[in-house]
Design an enzyme around this catalytic site. Structure first.
Site, PDB file in Angstrom:
ATOM      1  N   MET A  14      -6.383  -6.217  -4.287  1.00  9.92           N
ATOM      2  CA  MET A  14      -5.071  -6.615  -4.761  1.00  9.92           C
ATOM      3  C   MET A  14      -5.123  -7.738  -3.282  1.00  9.92           C
ATOM      4  SD  MET A  14      -2.896  -5.554  -8.241  1.00  9.92           S
ATOM      5  CE  MET A  14      -2.496  -4.254  -6.942  1.00  9.92           C
ATOM      6  N   HIS A  21      -9.609   0.095   2.159  1.00 10.21           N
ATOM      7  CA  HIS A  21     -10.300  -1.193   1.392  1.00 10.21           C
ATOM      8  C   HIS A  21     -11.536  -1.589   2.355  1.00 10.21           C
ATOM      9  CE1 HIS A  21      -6.208  -2.701   0.435  1.00 10.21           C
ATOM     10  NE2 HIS A  21      -7.051  -2.214  -1.061  1.00 10.21           N
ATOM     11  N   GLN A 132     -11.358   6.481  -4.249  1.00 10.89           N
ATOM     12  CA  GLN A 132     -11.206   8.017  -5.306  1.00 10.89           C
ATOM     13  C   GLN A 132      -9.165   7.580  -5.133  1.00 10.89           C
ATOM     14  OE1 GLN A 132     -12.799  11.546  -6.377  1.00 10.89           O
ATOM     15  NE2 GLN A 132     -10.938  12.615  -6.039  1.00 10.89           N
ATOM     16  N   ASP A 134      -7.009   6.110  -6.405  1.00 10.77           N
ATOM     17  CA  ASP A 134      -7.058   5.573  -7.741  1.00 10.77           C
ATOM     18  C   ASP A 134      -7.588   5.905  -8.983  1.00 10.77           C
ATOM     19  OD1 ASP A 134      -4.909   3.755  -7.764  1.00 10.77           O
ATOM     20  OD2 ASP A 134      -6.781   2.871  -6.095  1.00 10.77           O
ATOM     21  N   GLN A 137      -7.994   5.149 -12.490  1.00 10.88           N
ATOM     22  CA  GLN A 137      -7.990   3.637 -12.895  1.00 10.88           C
ATOM     23  C   GLN A 137      -9.902   4.091 -12.708  1.00 10.88           C
ATOM     24  OE1 GLN A 137      -6.991   0.322 -10.598  1.00 10.88           O
ATOM     25  NE2 GLN A 137      -8.327   0.836  -8.979  1.00 10.88           N
ATOM     26  N   VAL A 160      -8.734   7.425   1.593  1.00  6.16           N
ATOM     27  CA  VAL A 160      -8.866   6.821   3.461  1.00  6.16           C
ATOM     28  C   VAL A 160      -7.683   7.464   3.742  1.00  6.16           C
ATOM     29  CG1 VAL A 160      -9.404   5.860   5.990  1.00  6.16           C
ATOM     30  CG2 VAL A 160     -10.747   5.599   3.297  1.00  6.16           C
ATOM     31  N   SER A 170      -1.862  -0.266   0.470  1.00 11.46           N
ATOM     32  CA  SER A 170      -0.752  -2.074   0.803  1.00 11.46           C
ATOM     33  C   SER A 170       0.468  -1.625   0.319  1.00 11.46           C
ATOM     34  CB  SER A 170      -1.481  -2.795   0.041  1.00 11.46           C
ATOM     35  OG  SER A 170      -2.749  -2.907  -0.236  1.00 11.46           O
TER      36      SER A 170
HETATM   37  P1  AMP Z   1      -5.876  -1.916  -4.672  1.00 12.85           P
HETATM   38  O1  AMP Z   1      -5.741  -3.562  -3.332  1.00 12.85           O
HETATM   39  O2  AMP Z   1      -4.976  -2.007  -4.030  1.00 12.85           O
HETATM   40  O3  AMP Z   1      -5.731  -2.288  -5.779  1.00 12.85           O
HETATM   41  O4  AMP Z   1      -7.459  -1.267  -4.586  1.00 12.85           O
HETATM   42  C1  AMP Z   1      -8.460  -1.686  -3.989  1.00 12.85           C
HETATM   43  C2  AMP Z   1      -9.820  -0.850  -4.282  1.00 12.85           C
HETATM   44  O5  AMP Z   1      -9.173  -0.397  -3.631  1.00 12.85           O
HETATM   45  C3  AMP Z   1      -9.529   0.403  -5.069  1.00 12.85           C
HETATM   46  O6  AMP Z   1     -10.974   0.513  -5.669  1.00 12.85           O
HETATM   47  C4  AMP Z   1      -8.453   1.487  -4.485  1.00 12.85           C
HETATM   48  O7  AMP Z   1      -9.114   2.456  -5.206  1.00 12.85           O
HETATM   49  C5  AMP Z   1      -9.309   1.080  -3.254  1.00 12.85           C
HETATM   50  N1  AMP Z   1      -8.096   1.996  -2.376  1.00 12.85           N
HETATM   51  C6  AMP Z   1      -6.856   1.421  -2.425  1.00 12.85           C
HETATM   52  N2  AMP Z   1      -6.379   2.572  -1.540  1.00 12.85           N
HETATM   53  C7  AMP Z   1      -7.522   3.614  -0.954  1.00 12.85           C
HETATM   54  C8  AMP Z   1      -7.891   4.527   0.540  1.00 12.85           C
HETATM   55  N3  AMP Z   1      -6.163   4.942   0.793  1.00 12.85           N
HETATM   56  N4  AMP Z   1      -8.848   5.471   0.442  1.00 12.85           N
HETATM   57  C9  AMP Z   1      -9.664   4.580  -0.927  1.00 12.85           C
HETATM   58  N5  AMP Z   1      -9.972   3.873  -1.309  1.00 12.85           N
HETATM   59  C10 AMP Z   1      -8.489   2.808  -1.159  1.00 12.85           C
END
Ligand code: AMP
Length: 274
Positions: A14, A21, A132, A134, A137, A160, A170
């Site tokens: 997103m 990411h 992981q 999420d 999800q 991370v 985010s």
């Molecule tokens: P989002 O933009 O928040 O929808 O996340 C996009 C992808 O990045 C999803 O697969 C999330 O699980 C992954 N993601 C978001 N934050 C982290 C994080 N801190 N560590 C690893 N993956 C993440």
């Protein structure tokens, strides 16, 4: 790229990209020859009282960060492009969405699965990488791909964290410095759970109570749920094991944060707090 026989990798996001990411991009590069990243704040997965309008966006900065990390294609559609007309068909999970985040976010996982299915159909990746963080999800996406025989390999990469332990998100930018300090209870409680498990703890109820107590101690953290469940079925367990997941959603001020740890294989960022 497909005709040239190259393996296509895909990272859906997103946007408002952070290192979490970008690590998915790194993992994707290891598994594929060519990496596509999507940036789309999917309205279908936001509830009416959620943060769709104020969700952070910075496409210019994201494009620079993605390019610098070696992303080959950025797909940033707008709403009209992805949802041009009335929706007749969506992807609705039958199981596993009725718990954890699904309880407070009705329709959320339907929105996620529908947009991910559409993005898979558009990008046609050989492999897609999810985080992981999420957990529910990623699990539901694995189930969708298995149940619908979608021809894509799903890879899940570790959470991370910032050096202080907070899982990157985010939404972390919403936190004031005091709120951020309170939010650190999340990763500390997870690290303590891992430590207790390694020290021989077996009782899931006691572990859950311990985590809940640490989150709530001092106030200012509103716990939506803390659960101790099996990694594949998300069913509460009585006895802890390597495949036990400790998973939670909390509110700190107006910000909703989620995090989790697999007791047998916590992410490296959590390991350093154990
Ligand atoms: P989002 O933009 O928040 O929808 O996340 C996009 C992808 O990045 C999803 O697969 C999330 O699980 C992954 N993601 C978001 N934050 C982290 C994080 N801190 N560590 C690893 N993956 C993440």
């Amino acid at each position: 790229m497909r005709r040239a026989g190259r393996r296509i990798g895909f990272v859906p996001t997103m946007g408002y990209l952070h290192e979490g990411h970008l690590r998915l991009v790194d993992r994707c590069r290891e598994l594929a020859d060519w990496v596509a990243l999507s940036i789309y704040v999917n309205p279908l997965q936001f509830g009416p009282s959620e943060d769709l309008e104020r969700y952070p966006r910075d496409l210019e900065r994201d494009m620079t960060a993605a390019r610098e990390r070696g992303v080959d294609l950025i797909f940033a559609p707008d709403d009209r492009e992805l949802y041009p007309g009335a929706r007749t068909v969506v992807v609705t999970p039958r199981r596993l969405a009725d718990r954890l985040c699904g309880l407070s976010r009705p329709g959320h996982f339907e929105g996620v699965l529908t947009v991910v299915a559409k993005l898979f159909a558009i990008v046609q990746p050989d492999v897609a990488v999810f985080g992981q963080k999420d957990y529910q999800q990623a699990l539901l996406i694995r189930k969708m791909v298995a149940d619908l025989d979608l021809p894509v390999r799903i890879e899940v990469a570790p959470t991370v964290r910032d050096p202080d332990g907070l899982a990157m998100s985010s939404r972390n930018g919403y936190l004031s410095s005091e709120e951020r300090e309170r939010a650190l209870r999340i990763s500390r409680a997870l690290a303590d759970a891992v430590r207790d498990y390694r020290a021989g703890a077996q009782d899931a109820g006691a572990l859950r109570a311990g985590v809940l107590g640490k989150l709530e101690a001092g106030g200012g953290v509103d716990v939506e749920y803390v659960e101790v469940v099996s990694a594949e079925e998300l069913e509460p367990v009585e006895r802890l094991g390597d495949d036990t997941l400790v998973v939670m959603a909390v509110r700190v001020g107006a910000t909703r944060l989620i995090d989790n740890a697999l007791l047998g294989s916590p992410d490296p960022g959590l390991e350093s707090l154990v």
